[in-house]
Design a protein around this motif. Structure first.
Motif, short mmCIF file in Angstrom:
data_model
loop_
_atom_site.label_atom_id
_atom_site.label_comp_id
_atom_site.label_asym_id
_atom_site.label_seq_id
_atom_site.Cartn_x
_atom_site.Cartn_y
_atom_site.Cartn_z
N ILE A 72 38.68 26.03 -6.60
CA ILE A 72 37.50 26.26 -5.77
C ILE A 72 37.87 26.12 -4.30
O ILE A 72 38.77 25.35 -3.93
CB ILE A 72 36.35 25.30 -6.12
N PRO A 73 37.21 26.87 -3.38
CA PRO A 73 37.54 26.84 -1.95
C PRO A 73 36.93 25.63 -1.25
O PRO A 73 36.14 25.77 -0.29
CB PRO A 73 36.93 28.15 -1.44
N ALA A 74 37.24 24.45 -1.73
CA ALA A 74 36.73 23.23 -1.12
C ALA A 74 37.65 22.08 -1.53
O ALA A 74 38.46 22.20 -2.44
CB ALA A 74 35.30 22.94 -1.59
N VAL A 75 37.54 20.96 -0.82
CA VAL A 75 38.31 19.75 -1.14
C VAL A 75 37.48 18.92 -2.11
O VAL A 75 36.37 18.48 -1.78
CB VAL A 75 38.63 18.93 0.12
N VAL A 76 38.03 18.72 -3.31
CA VAL A 76 37.38 17.86 -4.31
C VAL A 76 38.11 16.52 -4.31
O VAL A 76 39.35 16.49 -4.32
CB VAL A 76 37.42 18.50 -5.71
N TYR A 77 37.37 15.43 -4.31
CA TYR A 77 38.02 14.11 -4.28
C TYR A 77 37.24 13.12 -5.13
O TYR A 77 36.04 13.27 -5.40
CB TYR A 77 38.15 13.59 -2.85
N ILE A 78 37.96 12.10 -5.58
CA ILE A 78 37.37 10.98 -6.33
C ILE A 78 37.88 9.70 -5.67
O ILE A 78 39.09 9.51 -5.52
CB ILE A 78 37.77 11.01 -7.82
N GLU A 79 36.95 8.84 -5.26
CA GLU A 79 37.30 7.57 -4.63
C GLU A 79 36.95 6.43 -5.55
O GLU A 79 36.07 6.56 -6.41
CB GLU A 79 36.57 7.41 -3.30
N GLY A 80 37.62 5.29 -5.37
CA GLY A 80 37.39 4.13 -6.21
C GLY A 80 36.08 3.44 -5.90
O GLY A 80 35.24 3.93 -5.13
N GLU A 81 35.90 2.27 -6.50
CA GLU A 81 34.65 1.52 -6.36
C GLU A 81 34.36 1.17 -4.91
O GLU A 81 33.22 1.04 -4.50
CB GLU A 81 34.74 0.24 -7.20
N GLY A 82 35.42 1.03 -4.09
CA GLY A 82 35.24 0.67 -2.69
C GLY A 82 34.90 1.82 -1.79
O GLY A 82 34.78 1.65 -0.58
N GLY A 83 34.75 3.03 -2.35
CA GLY A 83 34.39 4.18 -1.53
C GLY A 83 35.53 4.59 -0.61
O GLY A 83 36.69 4.57 -0.98
N GLU B 165 29.67 15.88 0.87
CA GLU B 165 28.66 15.28 -0.01
C GLU B 165 29.36 14.38 -1.02
O GLU B 165 30.35 14.77 -1.64
CB GLU B 165 27.87 16.37 -0.74
N THR B 166 28.84 13.17 -1.18
CA THR B 166 29.43 12.19 -2.10
C THR B 166 28.32 11.55 -2.92
O THR B 166 27.26 11.20 -2.37
CB THR B 166 30.18 11.09 -1.33
N VAL B 167 28.57 11.38 -4.22
CA VAL B 167 27.59 10.72 -5.10
C VAL B 167 28.32 9.63 -5.88
O VAL B 167 29.47 9.80 -6.28
CB VAL B 167 26.93 11.71 -6.07
N PRO B 168 27.65 8.46 -6.11
CA PRO B 168 28.27 7.40 -6.92
C PRO B 168 28.11 7.69 -8.41
O PRO B 168 27.06 8.16 -8.86
CB PRO B 168 27.49 6.15 -6.50
N ILE B 169 29.13 7.41 -9.19
CA ILE B 169 29.09 7.51 -10.65
C ILE B 169 29.07 6.09 -11.19
O ILE B 169 29.95 5.29 -10.87
CB ILE B 169 30.31 8.28 -11.20
N ARG B 170 28.05 5.77 -11.99
CA ARG B 170 27.86 4.40 -12.48
C ARG B 170 28.01 4.33 -13.98
O ARG B 170 27.85 5.33 -14.69
CB ARG B 170 26.50 3.85 -12.06
N ASP B 171 28.29 3.08 -14.48
CA ASP B 171 28.36 2.89 -15.93
C ASP B 171 26.96 2.64 -16.48
O ASP B 171 25.96 2.73 -15.76
CB ASP B 171 29.31 1.74 -16.28
N GLU B 172 26.90 2.31 -17.78
CA GLU B 172 25.59 2.15 -18.41
C GLU B 172 24.80 0.99 -17.82
O GLU B 172 23.58 0.99 -17.86
CB GLU B 172 25.80 1.93 -19.92
N VAL C 165 32.80 16.29 -2.48
CA VAL C 165 33.36 17.60 -2.18
C VAL C 165 33.17 17.86 -0.69
O VAL C 165 32.15 17.49 -0.10
CB VAL C 165 32.68 18.70 -3.04
N MET C 166 34.20 18.49 -0.07
CA MET C 166 34.17 18.84 1.35
C MET C 166 34.29 20.37 1.47
O MET C 166 35.23 20.95 0.92
CB MET C 166 35.35 18.22 2.10
N TYR C 167 33.35 20.97 2.20
CA TYR C 167 33.41 22.41 2.46
C TYR C 167 33.78 22.63 3.92
O TYR C 167 33.29 21.93 4.82
CB TYR C 167 32.05 23.06 2.18
N ASP C 168 34.62 23.64 4.17
CA ASP C 168 34.95 24.03 5.53
C ASP C 168 33.79 24.88 6.07
O ASP C 168 33.55 25.99 5.59
CB ASP C 168 36.26 24.82 5.53
N VAL C 169 33.07 24.35 7.04
CA VAL C 169 31.92 25.07 7.61
C VAL C 169 32.18 25.38 9.07
O VAL C 169 31.24 25.54 9.86
CB VAL C 169 30.62 24.25 7.44
N THR C 170 33.47 25.48 9.43
CA THR C 170 33.82 25.73 10.83
C THR C 170 33.23 27.06 11.32
O THR C 170 32.62 27.13 12.40
CB THR C 170 35.34 25.73 11.00
#
Length: 774
Positions: free
Chosen positions: A412-423, A497-504, A514-519
């Motif tokens: 996809i034409p964007a930067v996809v990333y996953i960060e740990g619990e500390g953001g 845009e970033t969203v937290p993923i939580r356990d049960e 995800v980061m989109y280039d909007v230059t």
């Protein structure tokens, strides 16, 4: 042979050689002593010298010499025994100490019998003195040993006893410690001892004790006893049968002591062992113990092994099934891993496959530790088998999903990333390759530098973006547009845009974004905004032009018409001067007035034209390096608006980059303003000075000054101070001063003059100086 000396040949038959031989050969010192009151020694065998160090003759002198050798602590007792023996003629027996010639002290036993008087001899005593020092020392040692033994027995934290060696178990002795143990001494019979034994243990304790006594071998038993206070204690009773010289049972010697704490600990340990075994056998894992050697022989395995591997615990241990059921591809690695752990004596965790009898494969996680013996050598291996087959299946599926995710993320034409619990404070768990294309840094560099994202934020956006990140929540996830500075210095606009993923349970696991280039989008927006701004400015300029047109018309209809009417009146008067009979002097004054009003009208027209050109941006300063002080002096000297005013020029040579014509207009307009709004007697000061960022020109007066609320408004076009006295003019002079100052990059303002009046000032900054936006 020493010949005895007859001490009293008349009274004692001591001339008989056989008598001397008998006395001299006795095992000790033989003596013959007369009865009291004389008490003289008639005979002392030669052994006395070897015993005491004194010859026999010394003892013939008197009985007192013998007493002098008796130890002072024994002397009185010996003398009394001698007197008593003489009085009763009973056999004499005493033991006492003698002080020898060399100072040594020995113990002697002195035995004598009384011989009654007979024909030819007087009554006398025949005695024998024997050295019993060694006997006494042995007795003393025995007594000391007995004392120490008794003290030891009575001080030990045990109860010592002696019982009869038969079924009666009659008590012959019991040490005092029994009082502390039970509350009172035990009885003299076995039945009383049995009464103190707990009822549940009484029959067994008596039976085992009688059997032990009959066997003649040492025996030990444990049972409970009841104290006087009712408390139950556990004792350990150890005894043995002691035999006499004939080999027959003499007595039973034994001891017992309190083992309540130990017994309670043992019972607790048994309970803990029972619970541990229950726990081990209920765990959802297999517990095992193996030998800590190259054979890795199974010692124990819990019953759960049957459910896990399809083998009973007995079969697993007896057949040494572990190695036999390892998957061939994992066998060497598993065996090598455990042997290496044994060699290092450290915990280990291994994962390998085992094959069940039905051929199915089970994945095992083997977590174990090496237990050492007292010498620190590996004793055995203890661990758990956990079935992780389902986990391995899920991991396989997860890897498959991960491959799909990675493929999607990298396409996809964007930067996809996953960060740990500390953001953003953590290094990204994953970041797609698009990151390098966008910012010039590889994903590995981004992961190695947790703060890189913050470092690349544009300074003007950093605080806003970090605040938005801090305030982000599930209801309001992080979603921002901001700039980042790429490695090559490019500015890249991104939408992040970033969203937290939580356990049960609601705990955060990680953050996905995800980061989109909007230059390009931002550039289009900026171009549109610039176009709109240009349109807005054009509208404003049209409005200003319209306002100026209206103002200009007002000025033309009023302010310009007034001087024109005066000029026209003067011209008509001059035209009819002959007819009116006007003198030459009056004519000259009319001409001068006509010229003055014409110049004023010209100045007004020039001001309007300059204002129009400045408003439309058609005028730019032409800066030259010149002496500002000299320019101010010339301008004041050549001005024709000062009339009779006093003007003080206070300046010195100052080099400045300025547009000469604009500075001249500024000074002239400030002088005109001062003249219009101050009394004729007021003084005016013109000067300049250098400041940090340029030069400042000032025109001061000692007039009424400018009200605080009018100071900014005075520099607007066609504005006049409401509190100023009425004066002719369009109200554009000060506006032009401000516009000319701004054209130089500076500004104009008015403040109170020290000492009273107004101080109008204009800043001309140096060309390299950038003034803050005001």
């Amino acid at each position: 042979m020493t010949t005895p000396t007859p001490l009293n040949a008349r009274d004692f038959p001591i001339q008989d050689l056989s008598f001397h031989h008998v006395l001299g050969s006795m095992p000790g010192v033989a003596y013959v002593e007369a009865e009291r009151p004389t008490g003289t020694t008639a005979y002392m065998s030669p052994r006395i010298e070897a015993l005491t160090g004194y010859p026999p003759e010394r003892f013939a002198e008197s009985r007192e010499f013998w007493y002098s050798l008796v130890h002072p602590d024994d002397r009185e007792r010996v003398e009394l025994s001698d007197v008593r023996a003489d009085a009763t003629a009973d056999p004499y027996l005493e033991e006492y100490r003698l002080v020898l010639a060399d100072g040594r002290v020995i113990w002697v036993r002195d035995e004598a019998v009384h011989v009654d008087a007979s024909e030819g001899s007087a009554a006398h005593w025949i005695g024998l003195i024997v050295d019993i020092t060694k006997e006494r020392e042995a007795e003393a040692r025995a007594a000391e040993v007995e004392h120490r033994y008794r003290t030891l027995v009575e001080q030990l934290p045990i109860v010592t006893y002696i019982d009869a060696p038969d079924a009666s178990l009659a008590n012959l002795f019991v040490s005092p410690q029994v009082n502390d143990l039970l509350g009172r001494p035990s009885g003299s019979t076995g039945e009383e001892w049995a009464e103190r034994v707990h009822p549940d243990d009484r029959e067994r304790a008596r039976r085992e004790t009688v059997e032990g006594v009959r066997s003649g071998d040492p025996f030990t038993l444990e049972y409970r006893m009841v104290r006087d206070d009712g408390r139950v204690i556990w004792v350990r009773d150890s005894a043995t049968t002691v035999r006499n010289d004939a080999g027959e049972p003499g007595y039973v010697l034994g001891f017992f002591f309190d083992i309540t704490k130990r017994k309670e600990a043992e019972l607790q340990l048994e309970e803990l062992e029972r619970r541990y075994r229950n726990l081990v056998e209920q765990l959802p894992a297999v517990t095992y113990m193996d030998t800590a050697d190259d054979d890795l022989t199974s010692i124990y395995v819990s019953p759960q092994v049957e459910n896990m591997l399809g083998l009973s615990a007995d079969a697993f241990v007896s057949d040494d099934a572990w190695a036999g059921h390892l998957h061939p591809e994992d066998r060497d690695e598993a065996v090598r891993g455990i042997r290496e752990a044994i060699r290092k004596a450290e915990p280990f965790t291994l994962e390998y496959r085992m094959i069940r009898p039905d051929g199915s494969i089970v994945w095992i996680r083997d977590q174990g530790t090496v237990v050492r013996d007292e010498d620190g050598h590996p004793a055995y291996v203890q661990g758990l088998y956990v079935d992780i087959s389902e986990q391995k299946r899920l991991e396989s599926e997860l890897r498959s999903e991960a491959v799909k995710f990675k493929s999607l993320a990298e396409q996809i034409p964007a930067v996809v990333y996953i960060e740990g619990e500390g953001g953003s404070g953590d290094s990204p768990i994953y970041i797609s390759p698009k990151y390098q294309e966008l910012f010039g840094y590889t994903p590995e560099e981004r992961q190695a530098r947790p703060n890189l994202w913050r470092e690349l934020l544009h300074p003007e956006d950093r605080d806003r973006v970090l605040l938005a990140e801090e305030q982000a929540s599930d209801e309001h996830p992080f979603s921002e547009d901001y700039r980042m500075v790429a490695r090559d210095g490019r500015l890249v606009w991104v939408h992040d845009e970033t969203v937290p993923i939580r356990d049960e349970s609601g705990e955060p696991l990680f953050y996905q974004g995800v980061m989109y280039d909007v230059t390009e989008q931002k550039r289009a927006e900026q171009e549109l905004a610039q176009a709109l701004d240009m349109e807005r400015k054009a509208v404003e300029r049209l409005r200003e032009a319209d306002d100026m047109k209206n103002t200009f018309l007002t000025a033309v209809s009023h302010d310009l018409r007034t001087p024109l009417s005066a000029i026209l009146g003067s011209a008509i008067t001059l035209e009819s001067a002959d007819e009116l009979g006007i003198s030459q002097e009056d004519r000259r004054q009319l001409v001068r007035s006509l010229a003055r009003k014409s110049r004023r009208l010209t100045a007004m027209v020039n001001d309007l034209l300059d204002m129009d050109r400045l408003t439309r941006g058609l005028v730019q300063p032409r800066r030259e390096l010149m002496d500002l002080g000299a320019l101010l002096g010339r301008t004041v000297a050549e001005s024709d608006v000062l009339e009779e005013r006093t003007v003080h020029v206070q300046t010195e040579p100052i080099d400045a980059w300025i547009d000469e014509s604009m500075v001249v207009r500024i000074v002239e307009n400030l002088l005109v303003n001062a003249i219009k709004h101050t009394p004729p007697t007021s003084d005016i000061w013109v000067g300049a000075r250098r400041v940090d960022n340029g030069v400042v020109v000032r025109v001061d007066d000692d007039g009424p000054g400018v009200a605080e609320d009018e100071r900014d408004r005075l520099f607007q076009p066609f504005e006049r101070g409401e509190r100023s006295s009425p004066s002719p003019g369009l109200g554009v002079g000060l506006s032009l001063v401000a516009r000319f100052a701004e054209a130089h990059g500076g500004r104009a303002w008015v403040e109170d003059r020290e000492g009273g009046g107004a101080s109008f000032r204009v800043l001309f900054p140096d060309p390299a100086t950038r003034l803050p936006t005001s």
